[in-house]
Design an enzyme around this catalytic site. Structure first.
Site, PDB file in Angstrom:
ATOM      1  N   ASP A  45       0.837  -1.396  -0.068  1.00 25.89           N
ATOM      2  CA  ASP A  45      -0.106  -0.154  -0.160  1.00 25.89           C
ATOM      3  C   ASP A  45       1.043   0.940   0.177  1.00 25.89           C
ATOM      4  O   ASP A  45       0.342   2.273  -0.466  1.00 25.89           O
ATOM      5  CB  ASP A  45      -0.514  -0.156   1.155  1.00 25.89           C
ATOM      6  CG  ASP A  45      -2.262  -0.860   1.359  1.00 25.89           C
ATOM      7  OD1 ASP A  45      -2.458  -1.311  -0.366  1.00 25.89           O
ATOM      8  OD2 ASP A  45      -2.527  -2.081   2.348  1.00 25.89           O
ATOM      9  N   GLY A  46       1.794   1.204   1.207  1.00 25.96           N
ATOM     10  CA  GLY A  46       2.796   2.559   0.532  1.00 25.96           C
ATOM     11  C   GLY A  46       3.562   2.732  -0.551  1.00 25.96           C
ATOM     12  O   GLY A  46       3.591   4.042  -0.381  1.00 25.96           O
ATOM     13  N   ASN A 124      -4.881   8.794   2.147  1.00 25.00           N
ATOM     14  CA  ASN A 124      -5.297   8.072   3.407  1.00 25.00           C
ATOM     15  C   ASN A 124      -5.845   8.948   4.759  1.00 25.00           C
ATOM     16  O   ASN A 124      -7.105   8.871   4.506  1.00 25.00           O
ATOM     17  CB  ASN A 124      -3.893   6.998   3.895  1.00 25.00           C
ATOM     18  CG  ASN A 124      -4.156   5.705   2.967  1.00 25.00           C
ATOM     19  OD1 ASN A 124      -5.026   5.300   2.853  1.00 25.00           O
ATOM     20  ND2 ASN A 124      -3.246   5.156   3.907  1.00 25.00           N
ATOM     21  N   GLU A 125      -4.470   9.889   4.467  1.00 21.92           N
ATOM     22  CA  GLU A 125      -5.151  10.580   5.967  1.00 21.92           C
ATOM     23  C   GLU A 125      -3.899  11.809   6.125  1.00 21.92           C
ATOM     24  O   GLU A 125      -3.007  11.721   5.521  1.00 21.92           O
ATOM     25  CB  GLU A 125      -4.732   9.717   6.733  1.00 21.92           C
ATOM     26  CG  GLU A 125      -3.729   9.529   8.011  1.00 21.92           C
ATOM     27  CD  GLU A 125      -3.273   8.755   7.289  1.00 21.92           C
ATOM     28  OE1 GLU A 125      -2.088   8.646   6.486  1.00 21.92           O
ATOM     29  OE2 GLU A 125      -3.613   7.236   7.183  1.00 21.92           O
ATOM     30  N   ALA A 187      -4.722  10.168  20.925  1.00 21.30           N
ATOM     31  CA  ALA A 187      -4.370  10.186  22.966  1.00 21.30           C
ATOM     32  C   ALA A 187      -5.541  11.698  23.248  1.00 21.30           C
ATOM     33  O   ALA A 187      -4.201  12.073  23.997  1.00 21.30           O
ATOM     34  CB  ALA A 187      -3.360   9.757  22.970  1.00 21.30           C
TER      35      ALA A 187
HETATM   36  P1  NAD Z   1       3.272   0.773   4.986  1.00 24.05           P
HETATM   37  O1  NAD Z   1       3.658   1.096   3.974  1.00 24.05           O
HETATM   38  O2  NAD Z   1       4.397  -0.051   6.087  1.00 24.05           O
HETATM   39  O3  NAD Z   1       1.963   1.434   5.458  1.00 24.05           O
HETATM   40  C1  NAD Z   1       1.554   0.331   7.388  1.00 24.05           C
HETATM   41  C2  NAD Z   1       0.338  -0.322   7.281  1.00 24.05           C
HETATM   42  O4  NAD Z   1      -0.777   0.771   7.221  1.00 24.05           O
HETATM   43  C3  NAD Z   1       0.849  -0.935   6.029  1.00 24.05           C
HETATM   44  O5  NAD Z   1      -0.053  -2.991   6.656  1.00 24.05           O
HETATM   45  C4  NAD Z   1      -0.398  -1.147   5.301  1.00 24.05           C
HETATM   46  O6  NAD Z   1      -0.698  -1.776   4.522  1.00 24.05           O
HETATM   47  C5  NAD Z   1      -1.743  -0.430   5.989  1.00 24.05           C
HETATM   48  N1  NAD Z   1      -2.260   0.557   4.736  1.00 24.05           N
HETATM   49  C6  NAD Z   1      -2.314   1.867   4.222  1.00 24.05           C
HETATM   50  N2  NAD Z   1      -2.795   2.349   4.150  1.00 24.05           N
HETATM   51  C7  NAD Z   1      -3.966   1.818   4.030  1.00 24.05           C
HETATM   52  C8  NAD Z   1      -5.601   1.820   3.844  1.00 24.05           C
HETATM   53  N3  NAD Z   1      -5.722   2.458   2.769  1.00 24.05           N
HETATM   54  N4  NAD Z   1      -6.155   0.566   4.241  1.00 24.05           N
HETATM   55  C9  NAD Z   1      -6.033  -0.790   5.046  1.00 24.05           C
HETATM   56  N5  NAD Z   1      -4.639  -0.122   5.759  1.00 24.05           N
HETATM   57  C10 NAD Z   1      -3.471   0.035   5.019  1.00 24.05           C
HETATM   58  O7  NAD Z   1       3.838   2.612   4.767  1.00 24.05           O
HETATM   59  P2  NAD Z   1       3.981   3.745   5.152  1.00 24.05           P
HETATM   60  O8  NAD Z   1       4.362   3.201   3.323  1.00 24.05           O
HETATM   61  O9  NAD Z   1       4.317   5.001   6.035  1.00 24.05           O
HETATM   62  O10 NAD Z   1       2.570   3.796   4.894  1.00 24.05           O
HETATM   63  C11 NAD Z   1       1.765   4.964   5.450  1.00 24.05           C
HETATM   64  C12 NAD Z   1       0.693   4.635   6.099  1.00 24.05           C
HETATM   65  O11 NAD Z   1       0.890   4.124   7.349  1.00 24.05           O
HETATM   66  C13 NAD Z   1      -0.283   5.962   6.709  1.00 24.05           C
HETATM   67  O12 NAD Z   1      -1.213   6.550   5.124  1.00 24.05           O
HETATM   68  C14 NAD Z   1      -1.187   5.821   7.458  1.00 24.05           C
HETATM   69  O13 NAD Z   1      -2.715   5.379   7.106  1.00 24.05           O
HETATM   70  C15 NAD Z   1      -0.413   4.430   8.387  1.00 24.05           C
HETATM   71  N6  NAD Z   1      -0.118   4.441   9.281  1.00 24.05           N
HETATM   72  C16 NAD Z   1      -0.501   3.725  10.456  1.00 24.05           C
HETATM   73  C17 NAD Z   1      -0.342   3.551  11.994  1.00 24.05           C
HETATM   74  C18 NAD Z   1      -1.246   3.011  12.376  1.00 24.05           C
HETATM   75  O14 NAD Z   1      -1.975   2.436  12.460  1.00 24.05           O
HETATM   76  N7  NAD Z   1      -0.534   3.096  13.960  1.00 24.05           N
HETATM   77  C19 NAD Z   1       0.494   4.480  12.299  1.00 24.05           C
HETATM   78  C20 NAD Z   1       1.468   5.739  11.151  1.00 24.05           C
HETATM   79  C21 NAD Z   1       0.921   5.054  10.186  1.00 24.05           C
END
Ligand code: NAD
Length: 275
Positions: A45-46, A124-125, A187
């Protein structure tokens, strides 16, 4: 039809890219990095988030599709052993000039500083966090004060992003056919001095949320996978991006709720009388 490939950089993704180039060029597709009609992301996804930000100025004309070379991704939903099938389907769409797409909403943010207003998009966000102290910010909805926030941060997600960071924060999963954004707290501190709503909220299009961080705070701002530290932000407005959507090429059906089940639950029917 013109295409480009964005890959994760590992050997499996690079090999798959070579195979894909060979297959689609047999179908007459043209490799064009500057102005592709389709961008294939190979990785996770990244990788698709990287591809989106690389081509975010060309969203009108580009459709994305993803092959995952790790575990099933949310955006990257084709398996490596389906590369031939995907290339054939792309070839057929090119011949009949009929590329089916789905369009999903994005979040737009407008960052106001003393220098002016910058506009950014996220798939995403976007998140806002304090760097060396908790975040303190006032949150307004449609120009009315909602609350004064104190805590780790605030996450504002799209429906496609509702299954990502937002989900980890206890936010709801929102179907991407809805033009909406979701605000989730990271949080928050709640005591006799600081009080926040405590629940994620969903705004429809045409509504907006303004965040006013305390002056001169060091802030960590993320847009999908991109993080920047700032201390010049006066306010950030977020809303459903008007007139801008991301397009995904759909060569076969993969309903959103099936994707949710496969990503988070797996398939384990317990009632043998039900399909
Ligand atoms: P990454 O590729 O390791 O992504 C982190 C995880 O998020 C992976 O498991 C990926 O499959 C999943 N993911 C990403 N977009 C998704 C979606 N739309 N729906 C379901 N799962 C999804 O790390 P990165 O490349 O830095 O990705 C950035 C994303 O990581 C951010 O957009 C954020 O959504 C996510 N993130 C999650 C957390 C958390 O869940 N605590 C914290 C920070 C960032």
């Amino acid at each position: 039809m013109k295409y480009n490939v964005v890959h994760r950089g590992d050997d499996i993704s690079k090999q798959l890219m070579q195979t894909f180039h060979r297959l689609v060029q047999q179908h007459g597709l043209i490799h064009d990095e500057e102005a592709p009609d389709i961008v294939l992301s190979i990785g996770g996804d990244g990788t698709l988030l990287h591809a989106f930000h690389q081509y975010k100025e060309q969203l009108e004309t580009i459709a994305f599709v993803g092959i995952h070379t790790g575990r099933l991704g949310f955006f990257a939903d084709w398996k490596p052993d389906e590369v031939e099938l995907l290339a054939d389907m792309m070839g057929e769409s090119a011949v009949v000039n009929d590329l089916r797409v789905v369009k999903y909403p994005l979040v737009e943010i407008q960052i106001t500083t003393a220098q002016g207003i910058e506009t950014q998009l996220a798939l995403n966000e976007f998140t806002l966090k304090g760097v060396d102290a908790t975040l303190m910010a006032q949150l307004h909805i449609n120009d009315e004060l909602l609350e004064t926030f104190r805590g780790d941060g605030i996450c504002i997600s799209t429906p496609m992003g509702s299954t990502a960071y937002n989900k980890s924060l206890g936010g709801a999963i929102v179907h991407p056919s809805l033009d909406a954004i979701q605000i989730a707290e990271i949080a928050s501190i709640n005591n006799r001095v600081f009080r926040t709503l405590g629940s994620p909220i969903i705004l429809p299009k045409h509504h907006h949320c303004d965040i006013y961080p305390r002056a001169n705070q060091n802030i960590l701002l993320s847009l999908d996978h991109v993080y920047v530290q700032r201390n010049d932000i006066l306010s950030i407005r977020s809303m459903v991006a008007a007139g801008k959507k991301v397009k995904f090429a759909r060569f076969r059906q993969f309903p959103f709720w099936n994707r949710v089940r496969e990503a988070f639950i797996g398939y384990e029917p317990i009632n043998e009388n039900r399909p």
